[in-house]
Design a protein around this motif. Sequence first.
Motif, PDB file in Angstrom:
ATOM      1  N   ILE A   1       4.797  -6.936   1.443  1.00  0.00           N
ATOM      2  CA  ILE A   1       4.386  -6.636   2.422  1.00  0.00           C
ATOM      3  C   ILE A   1       5.910  -5.507   3.057  1.00  0.00           C
ATOM      4  O   ILE A   1       6.842  -6.399   3.282  1.00  0.00           O
ATOM      5  N   TYR A   2       5.471  -4.530   3.832  1.00  0.00           N
ATOM      6  CA  TYR A   2       6.686  -3.988   4.754  1.00  0.00           C
ATOM      7  C   TYR A   2       5.505  -3.158   5.745  1.00  0.00           C
ATOM      8  O   TYR A   2       4.298  -2.507   5.249  1.00  0.00           O
ATOM      9  N   LYS A   3       6.678  -2.454   6.584  1.00  0.00           N
ATOM     10  CA  LYS A   3       5.913  -2.471   7.753  1.00  0.00           C
ATOM     11  C   LYS A   3       6.400  -0.823   8.053  1.00  0.00           C
ATOM     12  O   LYS A   3       7.224  -0.754   7.175  1.00  0.00           O
ATOM     13  N   LYS A   4       5.609  -0.051   8.308  1.00  0.00           N
ATOM     14  CA  LYS A   4       5.394   1.494   8.909  1.00  0.00           C
ATOM     15  C   LYS A   4       5.667   0.885  10.230  1.00  0.00           C
ATOM     16  O   LYS A   4       4.153   1.394  10.738  1.00  0.00           O
ATOM     17  N   ARG A   5       6.263   1.171  10.672  1.00  0.00           N
ATOM     18  CA  ARG A   5       6.711   2.498  12.106  1.00  0.00           C
ATOM     19  C   ARG A   5       5.894   2.419  12.470  1.00  0.00           C
ATOM     20  O   ARG A   5       5.212   3.764  12.559  1.00  0.00           O
ATOM     21  N   GLY A   6       4.252   2.041  13.553  1.00  0.00           N
ATOM     22  CA  GLY A   6       3.261   2.778  14.700  1.00  0.00           C
ATOM     23  C   GLY A   6       2.404   2.873  13.656  1.00  0.00           C
ATOM     24  O   GLY A   6       1.570   3.151  14.057  1.00  0.00           O
ATOM     25  N   VAL A   7       2.408   2.765  12.290  1.00  0.00           N
ATOM     26  CA  VAL A   7       1.056   2.751  11.154  1.00  0.00           C
ATOM     27  C   VAL A   7       0.416   1.031  10.482  1.00  0.00           C
ATOM     28  O   VAL A   7      -0.646   1.589  11.155  1.00  0.00           O
ATOM     29  N   GLY A   8       1.898   0.695  10.196  1.00  0.00           N
ATOM     30  CA  GLY A   8       1.069  -0.718  10.220  1.00  0.00           C
ATOM     31  C   GLY A   8       1.876  -1.506   8.942  1.00  0.00           C
ATOM     32  O   GLY A   8       2.930  -0.800   8.854  1.00  0.00           O
ATOM     33  N   MET A   9       0.886  -2.265   8.207  1.00  0.00           N
ATOM     34  CA  MET A   9       1.731  -3.203   7.355  1.00  0.00           C
ATOM     35  C   MET A   9       0.588  -2.985   5.701  1.00  0.00           C
ATOM     36  O   MET A   9       0.016  -2.976   5.356  1.00  0.00           O
ATOM     37  N   PHE A  10       1.936  -2.607   4.475  1.00  0.00           N
ATOM     38  CA  PHE A  10       0.980  -1.798   3.525  1.00  0.00           C
ATOM     39  C   PHE A  10       1.781  -2.976   2.208  1.00  0.00           C
ATOM     40  O   PHE A  10       3.301  -3.529   2.075  1.00  0.00           O
ATOM     41  N   VAL A  11       1.309  -3.031   1.382  1.00  0.00           N
ATOM     42  CA  VAL A  11       1.640  -4.221   0.330  1.00  0.00           C
ATOM     43  C   VAL A  11       2.735  -2.716  -0.729  1.00  0.00           C
ATOM     44  O   VAL A  11       2.857  -2.302  -1.226  1.00  0.00           O
ATOM     45  N   ALA A  12       3.644  -3.789  -0.712  1.00  0.00           N
ATOM     46  CA  ALA A  12       5.298  -3.412  -1.320  1.00  0.00           C
ATOM     47  C   ALA A  12       5.024  -3.187  -2.865  1.00  0.00           C
ATOM     48  O   ALA A  12       4.215  -3.746  -3.303  1.00  0.00           O
ATOM     49  N   GLU A  13       5.621  -2.305  -3.182  1.00  0.00           N
ATOM     50  CA  GLU A  13       5.598  -1.757  -4.989  1.00  0.00           C
ATOM     51  C   GLU A  13       6.370  -3.758  -5.631  1.00  0.00           C
ATOM     52  O   GLU A  13       6.844  -3.790  -5.343  1.00  0.00           O
ATOM     53  N   GLY A  14       5.634  -3.768  -6.643  1.00  0.00           N
ATOM     54  CA  GLY A  14       5.944  -4.790  -7.699  1.00  0.00           C
ATOM     55  C   GLY A  14       5.405  -6.318  -6.613  1.00  0.00           C
ATOM     56  O   GLY A  14       6.092  -7.334  -7.162  1.00  0.00           O
ATOM     57  N   ALA A  15       4.550  -6.100  -5.487  1.00  0.00           N
ATOM     58  CA  ALA A  15       4.217  -7.567  -5.102  1.00  0.00           C
ATOM     59  C   ALA A  15       2.879  -8.149  -5.739  1.00  0.00           C
ATOM     60  O   ALA A  15       3.189  -9.532  -5.481  1.00  0.00           O
ATOM     61  N   ARG A  16       2.581  -7.737  -6.883  1.00  0.00           N
ATOM     62  CA  ARG A  16       0.963  -7.845  -7.325  1.00  0.00           C
ATOM     63  C   ARG A  16       2.417  -9.048  -8.540  1.00  0.00           C
ATOM     64  O   ARG A  16       1.852 -10.824  -8.414  1.00  0.00           O
ATOM     65  N   GLU A  17       2.849  -8.939  -8.988  1.00  0.00           N
ATOM     66  CA  GLU A  17       3.705  -9.069  -9.634  1.00  0.00           C
ATOM     67  C   GLU A  17       4.172 -10.216  -9.834  1.00  0.00           C
ATOM     68  O   GLU A  17       5.400 -11.237  -9.875  1.00  0.00           O
ATOM     69  N   LYS A  18       5.501 -10.342  -8.283  1.00  0.00           N
ATOM     70  CA  LYS A  18       5.904 -11.539  -7.447  1.00  0.00           C
ATOM     71  C   LYS A  18       5.078 -12.189  -7.485  1.00  0.00           C
ATOM     72  O   LYS A  18       5.858 -13.579  -7.406  1.00  0.00           O
ATOM     73  N   LEU A  19       4.338 -11.998  -7.275  1.00  0.00           N
ATOM     74  CA  LEU A  19       3.068 -12.965  -6.549  1.00  0.00           C
ATOM     75  C   LEU A  19       2.863 -13.984  -7.194  1.00  0.00           C
ATOM     76  O   LEU A  19       2.768 -14.929  -7.977  1.00  0.00           O
ATOM     77  N   LEU A  20       2.806 -13.192  -8.706  1.00  0.00           N
ATOM     78  CA  LEU A  20       1.857 -13.936 -10.230  1.00  0.00           C
ATOM     79  C   LEU A  20       3.140 -14.701 -10.905  1.00  0.00           C
ATOM     80  O   LEU A  20       3.229 -15.565 -11.308  1.00  0.00           O
ATOM     81  N   GLU A  21       4.480 -13.942 -11.270  1.00  0.00           N
ATOM     82  CA  GLU A  21       5.401 -15.348 -11.363  1.00  0.00           C
ATOM     83  C   GLU A  21       5.409 -15.678 -10.062  1.00  0.00           C
ATOM     84  O   GLU A  21       5.966 -17.440 -10.918  1.00  0.00           O
ATOM     85  N   GLY A  22       5.758 -15.909  -8.321  1.00  0.00           N
ATOM     86  CA  GLY A  22       5.692 -17.215  -7.833  1.00  0.00           C
ATOM     87  C   GLY A  22       4.650 -18.677  -8.251  1.00  0.00           C
ATOM     88  O   GLY A  22       4.910 -19.034  -8.358  1.00  0.00           O
ATOM     89  N   ARG A  23       3.233 -18.225  -8.495  1.00  0.00           N
ATOM     90  CA  ARG A  23       1.999 -19.103  -9.005  1.00  0.00           C
ATOM     91  C   ARG A  23       2.558 -19.375  -9.835  1.00  0.00           C
ATOM     92  O   ARG A  23       2.301 -20.746 -10.677  1.00  0.00           O
ATOM     93  N   LYS A  24       2.635 -18.637 -10.987  1.00  0.00           N
ATOM     94  CA  LYS A  24       3.219 -19.703 -12.387  1.00  0.00           C
ATOM     95  C   LYS A  24       4.121 -20.720 -12.856  1.00  0.00           C
ATOM     96  O   LYS A  24       3.616 -21.554 -13.381  1.00  0.00           O
ATOM     97  N   GLY A  25       5.237 -20.221 -11.799  1.00  0.00           N
ATOM     98  CA  GLY A  25       6.528 -20.902 -11.708  1.00  0.00           C
ATOM     99  C   GLY A  25       5.405 -22.507 -10.957  1.00  0.00           C
ATOM    100  O   GLY A  25       5.929 -23.611 -11.117  1.00  0.00           O
ATOM    101  N   ALA A  26       4.762 -22.534  -9.588  1.00  0.00           N
ATOM    102  CA  ALA A  26       4.400 -23.628  -8.953  1.00  0.00           C
ATOM    103  C   ALA A  26       3.067 -23.985  -9.605  1.00  0.00           C
ATOM    104  O   ALA A  26       3.026 -25.297  -9.510  1.00  0.00           O
ATOM    105  N   PHE A  27       2.711 -23.093 -10.954  1.00  0.00           N
ATOM    106  CA  PHE A  27       1.774 -24.119 -11.534  1.00  0.00           C
ATOM    107  C   PHE A  27       2.014 -24.301 -12.356  1.00  0.00           C
ATOM    108  O   PHE A  27       1.407 -25.981 -12.686  1.00  0.00           O
ATOM    109  N   ALA A  28       3.527 -24.803 -12.903  1.00  0.00           N
ATOM    110  CA  ALA A  28       3.948 -25.534 -13.693  1.00  0.00           C
ATOM    111  C   ALA A  28       4.401 -26.765 -12.999  1.00  0.00           C
ATOM    112  O   ALA A  28       4.638 -27.382 -14.172  1.00  0.00           O
TER     113      ALA A  28
END
Length: 126
Positions: A64-91
């Motif tokens: 995620i990334y911060k937009k000052r004064g607005v909030g937190m938002f999901v970063a581009e490619g976050a889902r893929e990064k999470l899936l890749e990490g989870r696949k490694g942890a699964f293995a």
Amino acid sequence: MSKGLTDNKPIFQQIKEKIEDQIVNGEIKEHEQIPSTNQLVQFYKINHLTVSKGINLMVDEEIIYKKRGVGMFVAEGAREKLLEGRKGAFADQYILPMLQEAEKLGMTDQELIKLIEQRRARGTNS
């Protein structure tokens, strides 16, 4: 604990994982805002610093990334990064021990694949 939080791991880690699950499941998409720290504090009835620690870990991991004064938002490619990490942890957590046990039992790769296919054909609840 409240609202699905348990004692088996730190609360900040559980908050982080719940948001990550929403990203992986497509409930929160790239560039969409995640719940605010205050919303999470009120919903889970936990300390502000606890929520912030989980959120900051995701910022550090560029999920995620911060937009000052607005909030937190999901970063581009976050889902893929999470899936890749989870696949490694699964293995690491499941596949490696399974392969080690299969080797002890003298199972071939083909036998192992056949066993997996048979179990999958029965359904994941069997």
